[in-house]
Design an enzyme around this catalytic site. Structure first.
Site, PDB file in Angstrom:
ATOM      1  N   HIS A  83      34.913 -22.504 -20.581  1.00  0.00           N
ATOM      2  CA  HIS A  83      33.456 -22.463 -20.682  1.00  0.00           C
ATOM      3  C   HIS A  83      33.035 -21.849 -22.018  1.00  0.00           C
ATOM      4  CE1 HIS A  83      33.507 -23.123 -16.277  1.00  0.00           C
ATOM      5  NE2 HIS A  83      32.314 -23.633 -16.476  1.00  0.00           N
TER       6      HIS A  83
ATOM      7  N   LYS B 271      29.096 -17.327 -21.138  1.00  0.00           N
ATOM      8  CA  LYS B 271      29.230 -17.258 -19.674  1.00  0.00           C
ATOM      9  C   LYS B 271      29.663 -15.864 -19.255  1.00  0.00           C
ATOM     10  CE  LYS B 271      31.179 -19.704 -15.697  1.00  0.00           C
ATOM     11  NZ  LYS B 271      29.861 -19.766 -15.051  1.00  0.00           N
TER      12      LYS B 271
END
Length: 255
Positions: free
Chosen positions: A142, A146
């Site tokens: 990600h 995040k």
């Protein structure tokens, strides 16, 4: 007309959902909830859901796990279906979500992509067939903004694999202090954070002289926003309290 309230409306996913709803007929966002109340569309934004004096058919939540309990209180008081797209909840918070679903409809999924949810079903079937002859490793990637690791999606996929295995699996997130061969009953979960990666999840079944890899790559946040809006359509017609997830949406499409 489907009236939607959007929690976390000033976040990245909130803006994407606003665009998706604007492009569809017979639905509109009537209110936004966010600690940042800067207005960017034609609906009012409140820092507290209880400040909203209007009504809505469903709430989509893409905010933060810390906001969930307050939303649960609002939805219980107003009997409003809630779609929880936020991840990173503690076990205690998850228990409160399950308890709240006895009073009103609650939708929760570790990932709002239909593709990821179909992948989960493939993983259950694969684990049941491959059994204890294959080691399972999950790698998720990600963007560098995040907050939670591993991702809610990685845990959702691990649960799908575990449900098909013939043994109770141990989730292992870190091996740097382990000085031993890999035990057979692990599911390894690795998290990578960097750049602007939207989301990539790979599940490897590693056997003798072969590797089976099942992978999903999200190329934009629209796949999650589209799933959330589809869930809103489903939940708006759902009057019975209970827990719902993307499998219910997929089943409704198949009917």
């Amino acid at each position: 007309m489907l009236n939607i309230a959007l929690s976390g409306c000033n976040g990245r996913m909130g803006h994407v959902i606003t665009d998706i709803v604007a492009g569809r007929d017979n639905m509109q966002i009537v209110a936004g909830f966010d600690i940042n109340t800067a207005k960017y569309a034609d609906f009012p934004i409140f820092s507290d859901p209880f400040e909203f004096q209007g009504s809505c058919d469903v709430i989509i939540d893409f905010s933060n796990a810390s906001s969930t309990e307050h939303l649960l209180s609002y939805c219980e008081q107003h009997h409003t279906p809630l779609i929880i797209c936020t991840t990173g909840h503690s076990p205690e918070q998850l228990q409160k979500i399950r308890a709240a679903s006895a009073a009103f409809p609650v939708f929760r999924s570790g990932n709002m992509s239909i593709g990821i949810n179909l992948m989960s079903e493939l993983l259950r079937k694969s684990a049941a067939v491959l059994g204890d002859q294959y080691d399972v490793e999950i790698i998720e990637k990600h963007h560098n903004q995040k907050l939670d690791a591993p991702s809610g999606t990685a845990l959702m996929l691990a649960d799908a694999v575990a449900s098909g295995l013939p043994y109770p699996a141990e989730y292992v997130y870190d091996r740097h202090e382990r000085r031993e061969k890999r035990p057979a009953h692990e599911i390894g979960i690795s998290a990578i954070r960097g750049g602007t990666i939207v989301g990539e999840h790979s599940v490897l079944f590693c056997g003798r002289d072969e590797i089976i890899e099942i992978k999903h790559t999200a190329l934009s946040r629209e796949v999650f926003a589209t799933g959330a809006v589809d869930a809103a359509v489903f939940m708006a017609g759902c009057k019975q309290p209970g827990m719902y997830d993307m499998n219910d949406v997929i089943a409704s499409h198949a009917q």
